[in-house]
Each structure stands twice: as structure tokens, then as C-alpha cells.
Design a protein around this motif. Structure first.
Motif, mmCIF file in Angstrom:
data_model
loop_
_atom_site.group_PDB
_atom_site.id
_atom_site.type_symbol
_atom_site.label_atom_id
_atom_site.label_comp_id
_atom_site.label_asym_id
_atom_site.label_seq_id
_atom_site.Cartn_x
_atom_site.Cartn_y
_atom_site.Cartn_z
ATOM 1 N N LYS A 64 0.855 -1.178 0.000
ATOM 2 C CA LYS A 64 0.000 0.000 0.000
ATOM 3 C C LYS A 64 0.897 1.235 0.000
ATOM 4 C CE LYS A 64 -4.045 -1.844 2.298
ATOM 5 N NZ LYS A 64 -4.991 -1.670 3.405
ATOM 6 N N PRO A 65 0.620 2.175 -0.884
ATOM 7 C CA PRO A 65 1.419 3.412 -0.852
ATOM 8 C C PRO A 65 1.118 4.189 0.423
ATOM 9 C CG PRO A 65 -0.321 3.554 -2.507
ATOM 10 C CD PRO A 65 -0.368 2.169 -1.939
ATOM 11 N N ASN A 66 2.136 4.903 0.892
ATOM 12 C CA ASN A 66 1.882 5.776 2.033
ATOM 13 C C ASN A 66 0.788 6.743 1.635
ATOM 14 O OD1 ASN A 66 5.253 6.265 3.375
ATOM 15 N ND2 ASN A 66 3.853 4.599 3.662
ATOM 16 N N LYS A 67 -0.166 6.874 2.470
ATOM 17 C CA LYS A 67 -1.259 7.806 2.214
ATOM 18 C C LYS A 67 -0.888 9.167 2.774
ATOM 19 C CE LYS A 67 -4.253 5.024 0.363
ATOM 20 N NZ LYS A 67 -4.694 5.142 -0.985
ATOM 21 N N THR A 68 -1.518 10.152 2.210
ATOM 22 C CA THR A 68 -1.374 11.471 2.798
ATOM 23 C C THR A 68 -2.194 11.463 4.079
ATOM 24 O OG1 THR A 68 -3.174 12.227 1.418
ATOM 25 C CG2 THR A 68 -0.969 12.576 0.567
ATOM 26 N N TYR A 69 -2.351 12.538 4.692
ATOM 27 C CA TYR A 69 -2.976 12.617 6.002
ATOM 28 C C TYR A 69 -4.395 12.065 5.999
ATOM 29 C CZ TYR A 69 1.075 15.416 6.850
ATOM 30 O OH TYR A 69 2.369 15.828 6.964
ATOM 31 N N SER A 70 -4.778 11.468 7.133
ATOM 32 C CA SER A 70 -6.066 10.786 7.257
ATOM 33 C C SER A 70 -7.234 11.742 7.484
ATOM 34 C CB SER A 70 -6.014 9.804 8.430
ATOM 35 O OG SER A 70 -5.917 10.513 9.666
ATOM 36 N N GLY A 71 -6.952 12.907 7.998
ATOM 37 C CA GLY A 71 -8.028 13.825 8.349
ATOM 38 C C GLY A 71 -8.357 13.762 9.834
#
Length: 111
Positions: A64-71
Motif C-alpha cells: 500500500k502506498p503511504n497515504k497522505t494525512y487521514s483527516g
């Protein structure tokens, strides 16, 4: 502004006066993704290519690619600030979350 966005990823841009190039680094993720270009157009293309290559490599590797911030953001603030925030939110007829999101968005775009 010293930043760029592509597919939800953000990059910080700096200028390297010695090599006379723009250098970018994706921020907000654990993996390291960097790119460069001599012109803004080259920089934009290199950024998009870097993100596309990263996403493709992650897919090939089954990662899984690192996601940007979750919120989701947890803050620890002094009790008196918490009380003032709750009061300000109630005056606006908003939840603390709604009020804080609006205030943080305004502050983040004020730079």
C-alpha cells in the motif's frame, strides 16, 4: 508558495542556486520521493512522473502506498484553551470539530 500538489500528494519546493535547479520532496509520508527540474514545467512533469512511478511500484510490490494525512488530528491543549474553543464553537452554532476545522483551514491558507 513553495509547494505543489498532485493526486493528493504534496511536495515542498526549494531552489538549489549551485546547480540552478528546482528540487522537490514529497512531504507528509514516510517514504522518500524527490524530484527536480530546471524549469517550472520540468518540475511539474517530474513531480507527476515521480508520484505515478511510486504508485506503480507499490502496486507491483503488492504494498500500500503511504497515504497522505487521514483527516484525523488529536491535539493536547491547555484546559483554558479547550474551554475557550468550546465557547467559540457554541457561539457559532458549530461542533468543536467544525469550528476547529474552519479555523485551522483559514490559518493554513493565511501563509
Amino acid at each position: 508558495m513553495n509547494g505543489m500538489k498532485y493526486k493528493g500528494y504534496c511536495a515542498r519546493i526549494d531552489f538549489d542556486p549551485e546547480d540552478k535547479i528546482f528540487v522537490g520532496r514529497v512531504i507528509g509520508i514516510n517514504d522518500v520521493i524527490s524530484f527536480h527540474g530546471e524549469t517550472v514545467s520540468e518540475l511539474e512533469s517530474a513531480f507527476a512522473e515521480s508520484i505515478d512511478d511510486y504508485l506503480s511500484a507499490c502496486k507491483k510490490l503488492g504494498q500500500k502506498p503511504n497515504k497522505t494525512y487521514s483527516g484525523n488530528l488529536m491535539l493536547r491543549i491547555p484546559v483554558d484553551v479547550h474551554a475557550a474553543v468550546a465557547t467559540a464553537a457554541e457561539i457559532k452554532g458549530q461542533s468543536i470539530n467544525q469550528w476547529a476545522a474552519r479555523v485551522l483551514e483559514e490559518a493554513a491558507h493565511a501563509h
